[in-house]
Each structure stands twice: as C-alpha cells, then as structure tokens.
Design an enzyme around this catalytic site. Structure first.
Site, short mmCIF file in Angstrom:
data_model
loop_
_atom_site.label_atom_id
_atom_site.label_comp_id
_atom_site.label_asym_id
_atom_site.label_seq_id
_atom_site.Cartn_x
_atom_site.Cartn_y
_atom_site.Cartn_z
CG HIS A 142 -0.51 10.45 4.75
ND1 HIS A 142 -0.62 10.91 6.06
CD2 HIS A 142 -1.16 9.25 4.71
CE1 HIS A 142 -1.31 10.03 6.77
NE2 HIS A 142 -1.65 9.01 5.98
CB CYS A 143 3.97 6.69 4.06
SG CYS A 143 4.43 5.01 3.59
CB VAL A 144 -1.27 4.19 2.88
CG1 VAL A 144 -2.04 5.38 2.35
CG2 VAL A 144 -0.54 3.48 1.74
#
Length: 313
Positions: free
Chosen positions: A159-161
């Site tokens: 999951h990439c912020v």
C-alpha cells in the site's frame, strides 16, 4: 485490552491525501525553476543558450507528461479485488463431484451423505485453499489483505501512501513506469539546475537573480536530487522483483522456498508485468491482444513453473 496497531492504518488514507499535494507541490516548484526562472528566459538569448534551453524545456515537458499520466493511472486504477462469487478451482471441482454423487443416489441415501461429504470435501481442500477471515471469502493465488483499504487485493505488492492506493495486479506496471519517469525527470531537473546551484554559492552568475528565483532554484535542486536518489534505490529493488516475478510481500515468502513457483525466466517474468507488445512497454496501458490472451492481467490466474505444476502452495 490489547492495543491493535492496525487501527492506525486507517490514518494512512489521510496521510496519502497530503502526499498527493506534496507531489504536486514538488512538480510546481520544479516547473517554476526550470521553465519560468532559468531556461525560459534563455530562449531569447543569443548563442548556444537558446537551443540548449529549448532542448531542456521540451524534454522536461515530455517527461512531466509521462510522470503525471503514470502517477494518476496508479492513483485511479483499481489494483484488483476478488469477485464476490470467486472460488478456487478445487472447490468448484469438489462441489461438482459432490453434486454428481448425490444425484446418482436415492433420495434417502443422499440426505444421509450430504453432511459427511461436505465435511470430507472441506478437510481435503483446506490445505490448498486460501481464505481471508476478515473479508470472509476465498483468496486467489498471490492475493493478500490490505489493512488500509480493508479488502483483499489481487497480487498485492504494497500500500503506497504516495498514491493513496494499493499497488497490485492492475496498476503495478503504471507504478513501475511512474518510478522510471520520475527518476528521469528529477535527474534532468537536477542536472539542468546544477550550474545555477554552483553559481548560487560561487557568485559566478553575471546577471544577479531575484531572491525568489534563487530560493526556488535552490529548493528545486535539493528536492529533485533527493527524489532522484531515493527513487533510484526503489526502482532498482522493483527491477529485481520483476526479474524474479515476485512482489514486495512475496519476497519474504520466497525466502522459505528453494524455488519460486512463479519464476518463469526473466523474459517471461518481464512480460507478466509489461506485456508482449514492445510499443506498450513504456505506456501505463496494455495492448488489447495481451489482455485477451494473458489471464495474468486479470489478476486471478498465474502460470507456474513446469517442474512445479500440481504442487501445493
């Protein structure tokens, strides 16, 4: 009561929204430093300044267009979710076999055998099936649950912020291209502003610039150089993952196995992510023929090594 650290994951959604603004702010600072403050005015100077400035500005805009295209492709593309009616092939096969068996028996015998047959089928396939207790559904191969998104993601990488989204089966290519074009863009900006950065400390510039221009040039150089170095390391890591047909999560699972079942060779591993059509390798999209012919792009089925077919995972 035990403290649940995963509750903090929901806060990453808010952080991600801020990160989008950070990305746009860095792009804006770089654009001002390159086009407005430094190389734009050089277009009207005599000598070699004009052609060099034109080359830098054209390259900057082309790379910027690809960066933004790939970035928003990652942001707005669904990485892939499990269909509500999806079940492993083994479960469907056992259900069909069970129905066939029951239909061939008398009514009273079928009623007696229904419960035991179901229990037997579950016990036989529990070792092969992957089930998510949070989503209450089966998980396809290479699928993992994301605590931030609150769902299972097909071929989840992480999951990439920075993109407020998961990176998975359907947007992983766009994510890799975003890293690639970001490295090229930030490297171009850093190299283009390097002479101005040196002049900032040596007073070698014949025409003193305004304080705002100097500050923007200095800030853009430092930011783009930092991004170029950090993205380079991240890009090298993902190139190695693509070469082994592995995701970031699977890299830890792979350590426990002598051979990785999805490693098909570097050429095929590359095609599993970028497709077979060379014209589409550098675009965040796939050829229609590849989408029809390669089920891997749907995120539910993945080919395995020929010497590991039939083995449990």
């Amino acid at each position: 009561m035990a403290w649940n650290a995963f509750k903090l994951c929901t806060g990453l959604r808010v952080v991600g929204s801020v990160m989008i603004l950070v990305v746009l702010a860095v792009v804006s600072v770089s654009y001002y430093a390159i086009v407005v403050a430094n190389y734009g005015p050089d277009l009207f100077k005599a000598g070699y300044h004009a052609p060099v400035a034109a080359l830098v500005i054209v390259a900057f805009h082309l790379l910027l267009a690809m960066v933004l295209w790939c970035y928003f492709a990652v942001v707005f593309t669904d990485p892939g979710s499990v269909p509500s009616d999806w079940k492993p092939a083994s479960a469907n096969e056992d259900m069909e076999a069970q129905n066939t068996l029951l239909s061939s028996l008398p009514a009273n015998s079928a009623a007696v055998l229904t419960a035991p047959t179901t229990q037997m089928s579950t016990s036989l396939d529990s070792s092969r099936m992957r089930f998510c207790r949070k989503c209450c559904q089966f998980k396809p191969p290479r699928c993992h649950h994301c605590s931030v998104c609150g769902r299972c993601v097909l071929k989840m990488d992480h999951h990439c912020v920075w993109v407020v989204n998961c990176v998975g089966a359907r947007n992983y290519k766009a994510f890799l291209l975003f890293l690639f074009y970001t490295f090229l863009e930030t490297s171009l900006v850093s190299l283009s502003l390097l002479p101005h950065f040196i002049a900032f400390f040596t007073d070698a510039d014949d025409e003193p610039a305004l304080p705002g221009t100097l500050a923007t040039t200095f800030l853009a150089f430092v930011l783009d150089l930092a991004f170029a170095l950090s993205v380079l390391g991240f890009l090298i890591m993902h190139i190695s993952l693509v070469a082994g047909n592995t995701t970031t999560i699977e890299a830890y699972e792979k350590k426990a196995t002598a051979r990785w079942r999805y490693d098909l060779g570097r050429r095929k591993n590359f095609e599993q992510v970028f497709g077979t059509k060379k014209l589409f390798w550098f675009l965040p999209m796939y050829a229609e023929e590849d989408v029809r012919r390669m089920p891997v792009f749907k995120g539910l089925e993945y080919p395995v090594r020929s010497d590991m077919e039939g083995q449990e995972f």
